[in-house]
Motif scaffolding. Structure first.
Motif, PDB file in Angstrom:
ATOM      1  N   THR A  81       0.861  -1.171   0.000  1.00 35.95           N
ATOM      2  CA  THR A  81       0.000   0.000   0.000  1.00 35.95           C
ATOM      3  C   THR A  81       0.897   1.220   0.000  1.00 35.95           C
ATOM      4  O   THR A  81       1.725   1.372   0.895  1.00 35.95           O
ATOM      5  CB  THR A  81      -0.883   0.021   1.250  1.00 35.95           C
ATOM      6  N   VAL A  82       0.767   2.052  -1.018  1.00 36.09           N
ATOM      7  CA  VAL A  82       1.627   3.219  -1.126  1.00 36.09           C
ATOM      8  C   VAL A  82       0.839   4.439  -0.687  1.00 36.09           C
ATOM      9  O   VAL A  82      -0.205   4.751  -1.263  1.00 36.09           O
ATOM     10  CB  VAL A  82       2.128   3.397  -2.571  1.00 36.09           C
ATOM     11  N   VAL A  83       1.342   5.086   0.343  1.00 41.80           N
ATOM     12  CA  VAL A  83       0.687   6.285   0.854  1.00 41.80           C
ATOM     13  C   VAL A  83       1.510   7.470   0.388  1.00 41.80           C
ATOM     14  O   VAL A  83       2.646   7.641   0.828  1.00 41.80           O
ATOM     15  CB  VAL A  83       0.663   6.254   2.397  1.00 41.80           C
ATOM     16  N   ARG A  84       0.956   8.264  -0.495  1.00 40.35           N
ATOM     17  CA  ARG A  84       1.726   9.405  -0.988  1.00 40.35           C
ATOM     18  C   ARG A  84       1.199  10.678  -0.349  1.00 40.35           C
ATOM     19  O   ARG A  84       0.001  10.840  -0.169  1.00 40.35           O
ATOM     20  CB  ARG A  84       1.588   9.546  -2.507  1.00 40.35           C
ATOM     21  N   ASN A  85       2.119  11.585  -0.065  1.00 37.30           N
ATOM     22  CA  ASN A  85       1.695  12.844   0.515  1.00 37.30           C
ATOM     23  C   ASN A  85       2.660  13.897   0.020  1.00 37.30           C
ATOM     24  O   ASN A  85       3.690  14.117   0.623  1.00 37.30           O
ATOM     25  CB  ASN A  85       1.734  12.752   2.027  1.00 37.30           C
TER      26      ASN A  85
END
Length: 548
Positions: free
Chosen positions: A363-367
């Motif tokens: 799961t890639v959480v981009r911010n």
């Protein structure tokens, strides 16, 4: 004790079963021997062509690495004197995060020199005095070797960062340092705070994914979680996030109680009210505007059902530390129990998406917009041990970045600085009059260990390399080091091989301290070890026991 004699001397004082070693031969030289053994192990792993060690620790985990910090940590060194070197290298790991190898190898080399001097008849205290004078002088000379203008540095400038990081990374992953440095520098620069001195190593994460090669690696602004989303929603853009530390589950009632149920009707009503209660909670979260729920514990089936109904994405992060980092990345506040979150407690993400990378679901959480405080280097490699080693290289790179944020001065790498130190210290030793001049000369000679090792590990003729380095340096070319690819001596500033001044400074200082500490010991007194039979007998008997 065959004649029933009363024990005398030190024996009458200590318990039976103690060991007592004293005197030069028994204590000092034995200690030096143990330290030499240890430094021989690490020395062959020094530098870019350093060989790997295959260490299998007490838990049967395999390490294939040339990173001295890892090697000595896993070796579980028993000998008390060699432990002193291990502690010095640990101090170096804590302080800088790189250069542990130089610390141990150099300390071992100093002790080897000391041993020769002791055999010649010098007293250890004279050697210590000489070594202390020498390290003072070394610090002065090191200051002079610093490259001009290197103390001013823009830590956000990619090229400047890479030139300082290259040597540290190349010593772990030779031949891949260019690719790796770009990734590391990119990741570090993205999370570098307004005041670089506050750079936190913890903000650059590493996610290791099997498959592919180093060239498939990338940097993600945000986090990579190595698990799938719970539930069917796999992708959310520009969403608010609610983080629950405890878990999202029905049994979140505060008290335990017993309910007597008399009829089927009551049973139905009971489970209905439970359902309604959960729905109410989940609805409250959805109404607060959150699109994503992150749970630190279990996610109950019923809760999940309602999350699906209200189109909430559910993530589970079981590690407390990961959860904390997630909160840092998104700016969320972890809420203790399942309830309606305050608007201030919600975090924000640009996107959360479940991707498949090389057969692993992540799961890639981009911010990217709001001040991103965590980046992740996605490493790819074909085997676990390669990935672990790449991770160590990244670790060293990031630590070097932290060090250069505090002090960006650099000295020539590839043994150029060491040869210059050796030469200048030799000259200094001729000016001394006491017996300690021999010790200073030995200290100077010890520096030759670095070029010798670099040359030997690369299969070059060490003596020839060292003598040509000396001749270059004495004619004033102080930046000449070993070009390992060409196998010749060249100006290292052209190759841009630089070492950080602080790494060298602390490594040499800790090494000299450790060596002097070992030399100060003149007796070893070991009490009888406590406890039952010896370890290996116990191991045979209770093979299932852990070491505690």
């Amino acid at each position: 004790m065959g004649f029933n004699l009363q024990p005398y001397g030190i024996q009458s004082m200590l318990k039976e079963g103690h060991r007592h070693l004293s005197g030069l031969d028994e204590a000092v030289l034995k200690n030096v021997d143990a330290c030499k053994e240890l430094s021989d192990i690490t020395r062959t792993s020094l530098g870019p062509n350093g060989r790997n060690k295959l260490v299998i620790n007490h838990l049967d985990k395999q390490f294939v690495t040339s990173d001295a910090g890892t090697i000595v940590n896993e070796l579980e060194v028993q000998h008390p004197a060699a432990k002193l070197l291990v502690l010095a290298s640990k101090a170096q790991q804590e302080e800088i995060g790189d250069g542990a190898n130089l610390t141990i190898s150099f300390a071992g080399e100093l002790l080897r020199g000391a041993e020769e001097l002791i055999r010649m008849g010098l007293h250890p205290s004279e050697i210590i005095i000489g070594y202390t004078k020498a390290i003072k002088k070394v610090v002065e000379i090191l200051e002079e070797l610093v490259e001009e203008g290197s103390e001013k540095m823009d830590v956000r400038n990619m090229d400047e960062v890479i030139s300082r990081m290259k040597a540290a990374v190349a010593s772990k992953q030779f031949g891949q340092e260019d690719t790796l440095c770009k990734l590391i520098a990119d990741a570090c620069i993205q999370v570098c705070p307004k005041n670089p001195v506050n750079f936190n190593v913890d903000n650059v994460r590493v996610a290791k994914i099997l498959g592919g090669g180093l060239h498939n690696s990338s940097v993600v602004r945000g986090m990579v979680l190595k698990n799938d989303a719970v539930g069917s929603i796999k992708r959310v853009e520009k969403a608010k996030v609610a983080v629950f530390a405890q878990g999202v589950d029905t049994s979140a009632t505060e008290t335990k109680g017993t309910v007597l149920i008399h009829s089927a009707q009551q049973l139905e009503n009971y489970s209905k009210t439970e359902e309604a209660r959960v729905e109410e909670l989940i609805k409250a979260v959805a109404d607060s505007g959150a699109k994503v729920i992150v749970s630190g514990g279990a996610v109950g089936d019923m809760a999940l059902h309602f999350c699906e109904r209200y189109k909430l994405m559910v993530l589970k992060i079981s590690s407390k530390f990961e959860l904390r980092r997630f909160c840092r990345t998104t700016g969320a506040v972890a809420i203790l129990k399942l309830s309606q979150p305050n608007p201030d407690d919600l975090g924000y993400v640009d996107s959360i998406a479940v991707q498949e990378i090389g057969g692993t679901t992540v799961t890639v959480v981009r911010n990217e917009e709001s001040g991103n405080s965590v980046t992740t280097v996605l490493l790819r490699g074909s085997t676990d041990s390669i990935l672990d080693d790449l991770e160590r290289a990244v670790d060293d790179g990031v630590n070097t970045y932290k060090a250069m944020c505090r002090d960006s001065r650099i000295v020539p790498g590839a043994a150029a600085a060491e040869i210059e130190l050796a030469r200048r210290l030799k000259e200094f030793s001729f000016k001394e009059t006491g017996l300690d001049q021999y010790a200073i000369a030995k200290f100077a000679e010890s520096f030759e260990m670095v070029p010798r090792t670099l040359a030997e590990n690369a299969g070059l003729d060490a003596m020839q390399i060292i003598s040509s380095l000396y001749s270059e340096h004495s004619s004033g070319n102080t930046k000449v080091g070993i070009d390992l690819e060409e196998g010749a001596c060249t100006d290292v500033s052209a190759l841009s091989i630089w070492d950080l001044y602080v790494t060298k400074f602390f490594a040499l200082k800790y090494a000299a301290d450790a060596a002097c500490t070992v030399l100060r010991v003149d007796q070893i007194i070991m009490a009888k070890p406590a406890g039952g039979p010896r370890r290996d007998m116990a191991a045979a008997a209770g093979a299932g026991m852990d070491e505690d």
